[in-house]
Scaffold this motif. Structure first.
Motif, PDB file in Angstrom:
ATOM      1  N   ASP A  85     -12.295   9.568   7.251  1.00  0.00           N
ATOM      2  CA  ASP A  85     -11.376   8.727   8.008  1.00  0.00           C
ATOM      3  C   ASP A  85     -11.610   7.272   7.600  1.00  0.00           C
ATOM      4  O   ASP A  85     -12.614   6.934   6.953  1.00  0.00           O
ATOM      5  CB  ASP A  85     -11.611   8.896   9.513  1.00  0.00           C
ATOM      6  N   THR A  86     -10.719   6.398   8.014  1.00  0.00           N
ATOM      7  CA  THR A  86     -10.816   4.972   7.692  1.00  0.00           C
ATOM      8  C   THR A  86     -12.134   4.401   8.207  1.00  0.00           C
ATOM      9  O   THR A  86     -12.514   4.606   9.367  1.00  0.00           O
ATOM     10  CB  THR A  86      -9.638   4.202   8.334  1.00  0.00           C
ATOM     11  N   ASP A  87     -12.822   3.694   7.326  1.00  0.00           N
ATOM     12  CA  ASP A  87     -14.097   3.026   7.632  1.00  0.00           C
ATOM     13  C   ASP A  87     -15.167   3.990   8.154  1.00  0.00           C
ATOM     14  O   ASP A  87     -16.078   3.563   8.874  1.00  0.00           O
ATOM     15  CB  ASP A  87     -13.888   1.882   8.640  1.00  0.00           C
ATOM     16  N   ALA A 120     -13.503   4.641  -1.922  1.00  0.00           N
ATOM     17  CA  ALA A 120     -12.840   4.038  -0.753  1.00  0.00           C
ATOM     18  C   ALA A 120     -11.400   3.702  -1.126  1.00  0.00           C
ATOM     19  O   ALA A 120     -11.034   3.710  -2.306  1.00  0.00           O
ATOM     20  CB  ALA A 120     -13.580   2.766  -0.332  1.00  0.00           C
ATOM     21  N   ASP A 121     -10.587   3.394  -0.108  1.00  0.00           N
ATOM     22  CA  ASP A 121      -9.210   3.004  -0.414  1.00  0.00           C
ATOM     23  C   ASP A 121      -9.191   1.523  -0.786  1.00  0.00           C
ATOM     24  O   ASP A 121     -10.223   0.857  -0.802  1.00  0.00           O
ATOM     25  CB  ASP A 121      -8.264   3.345   0.742  1.00  0.00           C
ATOM     26  N   GLU A 122      -8.023   1.016  -1.062  1.00  0.00           N
ATOM     27  CA  GLU A 122      -7.891  -0.345  -1.599  1.00  0.00           C
ATOM     28  C   GLU A 122      -8.087  -1.461  -0.577  1.00  0.00           C
ATOM     29  O   GLU A 122      -8.250  -2.623  -0.950  1.00  0.00           O
ATOM     30  CB  GLU A 122      -6.506  -0.514  -2.241  1.00  0.00           C
ATOM     31  N   ARG A 123      -8.089  -1.112   0.696  1.00  0.00           N
ATOM     32  CA  ARG A 123      -8.203  -2.153   1.718  1.00  0.00           C
ATOM     33  C   ARG A 123      -9.644  -2.605   1.838  1.00  0.00           C
ATOM     34  O   ARG A 123     -10.570  -1.822   1.687  1.00  0.00           O
ATOM     35  CB  ARG A 123      -7.697  -1.620   3.057  1.00  0.00           C
ATOM     36  N   GLY A 124      -9.849  -3.849   2.105  1.00  0.00           N
ATOM     37  CA  GLY A 124     -11.203  -4.404   2.238  1.00  0.00           C
ATOM     38  C   GLY A 124     -11.662  -5.052   0.943  1.00  0.00           C
ATOM     39  O   GLY A 124     -11.049  -4.905  -0.115  1.00  0.00           O
ATOM     40  N   THR A 125     -12.777  -5.751   1.030  1.00  0.00           N
ATOM     41  CA  THR A 125     -13.305  -6.440  -0.147  1.00  0.00           C
ATOM     42  C   THR A 125     -13.991  -5.455  -1.085  1.00  0.00           C
ATOM     43  O   THR A 125     -14.338  -4.332  -0.693  1.00  0.00           O
ATOM     44  CB  THR A 125     -14.334  -7.515   0.264  1.00  0.00           C
ATOM     45  N   GLY A 160     -16.440   2.487  -4.971  1.00  0.00           N
ATOM     46  CA  GLY A 160     -15.641   1.670  -4.062  1.00  0.00           C
ATOM     47  C   GLY A 160     -14.165   1.976  -4.231  1.00  0.00           C
ATOM     48  O   GLY A 160     -13.747   3.127  -4.202  1.00  0.00           O
ATOM     49  N   LYS A 161     -13.374   0.933  -4.444  1.00  0.00           N
ATOM     50  CA  LYS A 161     -11.929   1.114  -4.617  1.00  0.00           C
ATOM     51  C   LYS A 161     -11.518   1.081  -6.088  1.00  0.00           C
ATOM     52  O   LYS A 161     -10.339   1.055  -6.400  1.00  0.00           O
ATOM     53  CB  LYS A 161     -11.172   0.052  -3.824  1.00  0.00           C
ATOM     54  N   GLU A 162     -12.488   1.137  -6.990  1.00  0.00           N
ATOM     55  CA  GLU A 162     -12.233   0.960  -8.420  1.00  0.00           C
ATOM     56  C   GLU A 162     -11.608   2.172  -9.116  1.00  0.00           C
ATOM     57  O   GLU A 162     -11.038   2.036 -10.189  1.00  0.00           O
ATOM     58  CB  GLU A 162     -13.527   0.575  -9.154  1.00  0.00           C
ATOM     59  N   ARG A 163     -11.725   3.369  -8.561  1.00  0.00           N
ATOM     60  CA  ARG A 163     -11.198   4.576  -9.206  1.00  0.00           C
ATOM     61  C   ARG A 163     -10.321   5.388  -8.248  1.00  0.00           C
ATOM     62  O   ARG A 163     -10.677   6.494  -7.847  1.00  0.00           O
ATOM     63  CB  ARG A 163     -12.344   5.452  -9.720  1.00  0.00           C
ATOM     64  N   PRO A 164      -9.177   4.876  -7.913  1.00  0.00           N
ATOM     65  CA  PRO A 164      -8.304   5.619  -6.992  1.00  0.00           C
ATOM     66  C   PRO A 164      -7.684   6.838  -7.688  1.00  0.00           C
ATOM     67  O   PRO A 164      -7.429   6.814  -8.893  1.00  0.00           O
ATOM     68  CB  PRO A 164      -7.227   4.594  -6.628  1.00  0.00           C
ATOM     69  N   VAL A 165      -7.463   7.904  -6.923  1.00  0.00           N
ATOM     70  CA  VAL A 165      -6.743   9.066  -7.457  1.00  0.00           C
ATOM     71  C   VAL A 165      -5.270   8.975  -7.110  1.00  0.00           C
ATOM     72  O   VAL A 165      -4.447   9.612  -7.756  1.00  0.00           O
ATOM     73  CB  VAL A 165      -7.321  10.412  -6.952  1.00  0.00           C
ATOM     74  N   ASP A 170       0.002   3.010   0.984  1.00  0.00           N
ATOM     75  CA  ASP A 170       0.476   3.705   2.184  1.00  0.00           C
ATOM     76  C   ASP A 170      -0.635   4.628   2.669  1.00  0.00           C
ATOM     77  O   ASP A 170      -1.605   4.888   1.959  1.00  0.00           O
ATOM     78  CB  ASP A 170       1.761   4.496   1.887  1.00  0.00           C
ATOM     79  N   GLU A 171      -0.493   5.121   3.885  1.00  0.00           N
ATOM     80  CA  GLU A 171      -1.546   5.937   4.507  1.00  0.00           C
ATOM     81  C   GLU A 171      -1.855   7.197   3.689  1.00  0.00           C
ATOM     82  O   GLU A 171      -3.015   7.596   3.572  1.00  0.00           O
ATOM     83  CB  GLU A 171      -1.167   6.310   5.944  1.00  0.00           C
ATOM     84  N   GLU A 172      -0.835   7.819   3.118  1.00  0.00           N
ATOM     85  CA  GLU A 172      -1.059   9.045   2.334  1.00  0.00           C
ATOM     86  C   GLU A 172      -1.943   8.761   1.115  1.00  0.00           C
ATOM     87  O   GLU A 172      -2.888   9.510   0.829  1.00  0.00           O
ATOM     88  CB  GLU A 172       0.287   9.627   1.879  1.00  0.00           C
ATOM     89  N   SER A 173      -1.688   7.684   0.401  1.00  0.00           N
ATOM     90  CA  SER A 173      -2.497   7.311  -0.762  1.00  0.00           C
ATOM     91  C   SER A 173      -3.900   6.920  -0.339  1.00  0.00           C
ATOM     92  O   SER A 173      -4.889   7.316  -0.970  1.00  0.00           O
ATOM     93  CB  SER A 173      -1.841   6.145  -1.518  1.00  0.00           C
ATOM     94  N   TRP A 174      -4.010   6.136   0.730  1.00  0.00           N
ATOM     95  CA  TRP A 174      -5.326   5.719   1.193  1.00  0.00           C
ATOM     96  C   TRP A 174      -6.181   6.918   1.596  1.00  0.00           C
ATOM     97  O   TRP A 174      -7.373   6.956   1.316  1.00  0.00           O
ATOM     98  CB  TRP A 174      -5.190   4.749   2.370  1.00  0.00           C
TER      99      TRP A 174
END
Length: 186
Positions: A85-87, A120-125, A160-165, A170-174
């Motif tokens: 889940d988020t965070d 992690a997703d793209e949100r945040g530092t 971290g957020k460097e290798r997204p699939v 949007d929520e689905e991607s995150w």
């Protein structure tokens, strides 16, 4: 006195040449007399070609090599990844089923090592997401260790957020990017 014909440019006397020629001729004759003898027993004849009445050899099953990363993914049927889940970095009921299947596979192949990748997703530092990815990878590692997998066989890394699939904001991607992935090594 008998007269001998001698070539002034020739340094070897003719008698020595005749002796050398005779020696070569005798050696050649001696070697030609060493004929090969037939073996005492002949090898068996080659097997007859297969007839149409014989059953064909069974086909070999093709697939990933046992103990490989491909075998790991195929055996777990998509359970090489757990989602958060988020965070969050806590292991929930769906995660325990996937990690239990991973532990069973790792216990079956005790020489295999694995790396747990935290994402992690793209949100945040960048720094926050690297720390969150590390906590997710460590939580998955700790659960595998609690199921009997030797901690020395497991390493963690955070991307971290460097290798997204999933690309998208949007929520689905995150949700697809908040994950820990187990990758076998060796």
């Amino acid at each position: 006195m008998p007269m001998t014909l001698r070539n002034p440019r020739m340094k070897t006397p003719p008698a020595t040449l005749r002796f050398a020629a005779a020696l070569l001729l005798a050696g050649g004759l001696g070697l030609s007399g060493c004929a090969k003898k037939a073996p005492a027993e002949l090898p068996p004849p080659p097997p007859a070609p297969a007839t149409a009445t014989e059953a064909p050899a069974p086909a070999t099953v093709s697939g990933p090599a046992a103990g490989s990363q491909a075998d790991f993914v195929a055996s777990l049927m998509g359970q090489d990844t757990i989602y958060f889940d988020t965070d969050r970095y806590n292991i929930d009921a769906a995660d325990t089923a996937a990690l239990t299947a991973q532990a069973q596979w790792l216990l079956k192949y005790p020489a295999k090592r694995a790396t747990l990748e935290g994402h992690a997703d793209e949100r945040g530092t960048r720094e926050y997401n690297l720390a969150l990815g590390e906590r997710r990878a460590t939580a998955a590692k700790n659960y595998l260790v609690s199921l009997g997998v030797d901690a020395a066989r497991l390493t963690t890394v955070s991307y971290g957020k460097e290798r997204p699939v999933a690309l998208g904001s949007d929520e689905e991607s995150w949700a697809k990017n908040r994950r820990a992935v187990t990758v076998t090594v060796d």
